[in-house]
Write a protein that holds these residues in place. Structure first.
Motif, short mmCIF file in Angstrom:
data_model
loop_
_atom_site.label_atom_id
_atom_site.label_comp_id
_atom_site.label_asym_id
_atom_site.label_seq_id
_atom_site.Cartn_x
_atom_site.Cartn_y
_atom_site.Cartn_z
N SER A 1 0.67 -0.72 0.15
CA SER A 1 -0.04 -0.05 0.31
C SER A 1 0.80 0.92 0.12
N GLY A 2 0.61 2.27 0.33
CA GLY A 2 0.96 3.83 -0.04
C GLY A 2 1.02 4.00 0.84
N ALA A 3 0.52 3.82 2.35
CA ALA A 3 0.60 3.83 3.62
C ALA A 3 2.73 4.12 3.73
N GLN A 4 3.14 5.03 4.84
CA GLN A 4 3.74 5.02 5.74
C GLN A 4 4.44 3.69 6.76
N HIS B 1 7.23 1.91 8.64
CA HIS B 1 8.10 2.42 9.60
C HIS B 1 9.29 0.77 9.99
N GLY C 1 11.82 6.58 8.47
CA GLY C 1 9.93 6.03 7.27
C GLY C 1 10.68 5.73 6.36
N ASP D 1 9.02 5.59 2.98
CA ASP D 1 6.98 5.84 1.57
C ASP D 1 7.78 6.24 0.07
N GLN D 2 6.96 5.62 -0.91
CA GLN D 2 7.16 6.28 -2.13
C GLN D 2 7.97 7.71 -2.80
N THR D 3 8.31 8.12 -1.52
CA THR D 3 9.57 9.47 -1.94
C THR D 3 10.59 9.52 -2.07
#
Lengths: 389, 290
Positions: free
Chosen positions: B111-114, B116, B211, B213-215
């Motif tokens: 999923s796109g959620a961050q 950890h 964290g 994510d997609q960045t």
């Protein structure tokens, strides 16, 4: 031979027609463009999932006015060009009569242009409400999202002023996207009017490898409070970088859909989230309903992140019910201009749209924080209403 | 002092990512445009192994490292191998397609959620106080240390290791290397494996620090600028280029405008392309072939 050729051609055409995704003629067709992948997906994809969950449940119960709702969902990766292409396809190819957008503010301009060209209403859901939905509202733009420029900053600054025990030296953190920057500029101006002392403002580009250089500059300005109104990734990473640098002040962030889980992860008593949605720790019947539905449907995002989409679903149902069947864009827009939706505790009050107000007549804010003593999320401030004029 | 620490950490991030670009370009003349995605995939693999081996962080990390290496080798064996003999542009376009595929799969699976991974591994990331009042997080310190280790290991491997020498030979003249009995496919597969591994290590450490994510894809792309500034076929260049770009970026944030941080790496790159198109430590003839 000719008959054989004609038969083969007809067969081939039929096969092509069957292979293409079909738009139901006997259903409400609604287009959705959202940042389902890409850097903004964490904030913008769950609302789409929440909407889908609500619509699936609604369809299973018979739909609206005896008709199903067909959602056509496309991914724009928060890129303006892709959002424009999605809007064009949904409006001209799929002939949707309502377009829903859940993406970064940088996608707004091209999508709004397409909806204006097609004269189809646009509902922003899970994407920040632009000022154009406030009175006097633009005819085709409506917004269900919790957050909204202007009011959010006023509420946050009022909370800071009320909570601070000493004179406030305030720092600001924004993401380098149009609405976040605009809002933080507005907040900076409001802070001066409210008697707070702005000491620094950092506008941070979205793809940042290390937030420490920005946090260093903020910390050097020596604020005792910081307010951030930006996508969650910027809000929380700036805060964490500040803490790693030893900054011990209070931090107020907008309560995006990630806020609840993040409060529990950070466990920091001076990290506040201000928002217009209630958190699932309140354990209202509507929260339990969403949790149950999410469990049944095996969604990819945690239930507490589906609030925005669920509210979007509530509004969509109310609008389509009022628009009747058969319907068109004009009927839907007329229905949107006269709708009142009970948010059942997910918000402090209803979503009420009129011809001039496509936001809500009253916006409510609540503040949460982590209480280290109770080891739980607590309300730092209960609903405060703001009249939208 | 904090400025120096900030520059060092950012330079370490760029350097760890940039060496992946260099490794592949050096042996095959291919610019891997999926490097950011592969780094992100490595971080997601760590998140997955951490979730699978709860209470066994070392096993989880070791598994993630092995899987990252395997992914790199598989990318070559399954896809890039078929590009051998084709135009370099075709290979580059293939890497772009790989990147798009990985981005899609990541959202489908995680999923796109961050996420950890630090929390999943049950680690903490306290700050370390340094001289002059500066501070660095444990993960960032580990990132700097890992950059030193990776570059040290790569220099030793390429200078003294038999496979490293073969890799250099394949990069200088694939035809001659093949005639001398060097298995080019094995060399290329190794280069892809090592490149993905170093990128994944960077991805894992960034994810542990702040964290996941997609960045991260964009961060991977930004590291392309230091690799080009240093010279695409030089590891020393990648290191120096990373220091220059990180220095310019952090100083611009601090003294001019934070918004410049996005632009500065590419301004430095542009300046370098005008003055010395083959980069600081790159070889001129190599670039002419591009």
């Amino acid at each position: 031979m000719l008959r054989l050729l004609t038969g083969a051609l007809t067969g081939a055409l039929a096969a092509v027609a069957l292979a293409c995704p079909t738009v139901a003629q006997d259903a409400y067709v609604v287009g959705v463009s959202g940042a389902l992948t890409g850097p903004a997906a964490g904030t913008n994809a769950p609302p789409v999932e929440g909407l889908r969950l609500y619509v699936d449940r609604l369809n299973a119960r018979g739909g609206v006015n005896g008709k199903k709702i067909q959602l056509i969902v496309l991914d724009d990766q928060a890129e303006p060009s892709k959002a424009a292409a999605n809007a064009k396809r949904l409006l001209t190819q799929d002939n949707v009569r309502l377009l829903i957008l859940s993406s970064l503010s940088s996608t707004y301009a091209p999508v709004i242009a397409e909806t204006k060209r097609a004269n189809v209403p646009l509902m922003l859901m899970g994407a920040v409400c632009p000022k154009e939905v406030y009175p006097p509202a633009e005819a085709l733009q409506f917004c269900t999202t919790a957050y909204a420029g202007g009011y959010d900053s006023r509420a946050a600054l009022a909370f800071i002023k009320e909570t601070a025990k000493e004179p406030v030296r305030i720092g600001f953190a924004a993401m380098a996207i149009p609405l976040s920057r605009g809002e933080i500029d507005y907040a900076e101006g409001q802070a001066k009017t409210a008697g707070l002392t702005p000491v620094d403002k950092e506008v941070i580009p979205p793809p940042t490898a290390d937030y420490t250089p920005f946090a260093t500059k903020l910390k050097d300005a020596d604020p005792n409070w910081i307010f951030s109104w930006a996508p969650w990734v910027t809000e929380v990473k700036t805060f964490e970088a500040l803490r790693r640098l030893g900054w011990e002040g209070d931090y107020v962030a907008w309560a995006h859909i990630e806020a609840e889980a993040e409060l529990a992860r950070l466990k920091d008593g001076k990290f506040y989230v201000i928002g217009a949605n209630s958190l699932f720790q309140d354990n209202l019947p509507i929260h339990r309903e969403i949790v149950d539905e999410a469990k049944k449907s095996n969604v990819r995002y945690p239930a507490e992140q589906l609030t925005e989409g669920w509210i979007g679903g509530l509004v969509l149902e109310a609008v389509l019910t009022r628009a009747g069947w058969p319907t068109d864009a004009d009927k839907i827009r007329a229905a949107m201009e006269n709708v009142k939706v009970d948010t059942q505790g997910l918000r402090g009050g209803p979503i009420e749209w009129s011809k001039d107000n496509h936001f809500r007549t009253r916006q409510y804010y609540r503040v949460y924080r982590w209480d280290p003593a109770k080891s739980a999320i607590v309300q730092a401030k209960d609903w405060v209403p703001y009249d939208v004029k | 002092m904090q400025l120096i620490v900030n520059i060092t950490v950012l330079a370490a991030i760029y350097a760890l990512l940039a060496c992946g670009y260099v490794l592949i370009y050096r042996v095959s003349r291919v610019m891997n445009m999926a490097h950011g995605e592969l780094a992100m995939l490595g971080a997601y693999l760590l998140y997955t192994t951490a979730s699978l081996f709860v209470g066994h962080p070392i096993v989880a990390i070791a598994m993630a490292v092995v899987l990252s290496l395997t992914v790199g080798v598989l990318v070559y064996v399954v896809l890039m191998r078929r590009m051998t003999g084709e135009m370099v542009l075709a290979a580059i376009l293939t890497t772009i397609a790989i990147g798009v595929l990985i981005r899609g799969f990541v959202v489908l699976i995680w999923s796109g959620a961050q996420q950890h991974p630090l929390q999943t591994l049950n680690f903490s990331n306290p700050s370390i106080a340094l001289v002059g009042g500066a501070r660095i997080s444990t993960c960032a310190a580990l990132l700097v240390l890992m950059t030193v280790v990776v570059y040290g290991a790569l220099f030793a491997f390429l200078r003294f290791g038999s496979w490293g020498i073969r890799m250099r030979a394949a990069g200088q003249s694939p035809l001659l290397a093949a005639q001398r009995g060097i298995n080019l496919n094995a060399i290329y597969a190794l280069a892809w494996g090592l490149s993905t591994l170093t990128g994944s290590i960077a991805g894992m450490l960034i994810a542990l620090d702040s964290g996941l994510d997609q960045t991260m894809v964009v961060i991977g792309l930004k590291a392309f600028a230091p690799a080009l500034v240093g010279g695409l076929d030089s590891l020393v260049g990648a290191l120096v280029g990373s220091l220059i770009v990180a220095g310019a970026e952090v100083l611009a944030i601090h003294y001019i405008d934070p918004l410049l941080s996005d632009v500065v790496p590419f301004l430095v790159l542009l300046a370098m392309l005008i003055v010395r198109p083959w980069g600081l430590f790159g070889t001129r003839e190599e670039l002419d072939r591009v």
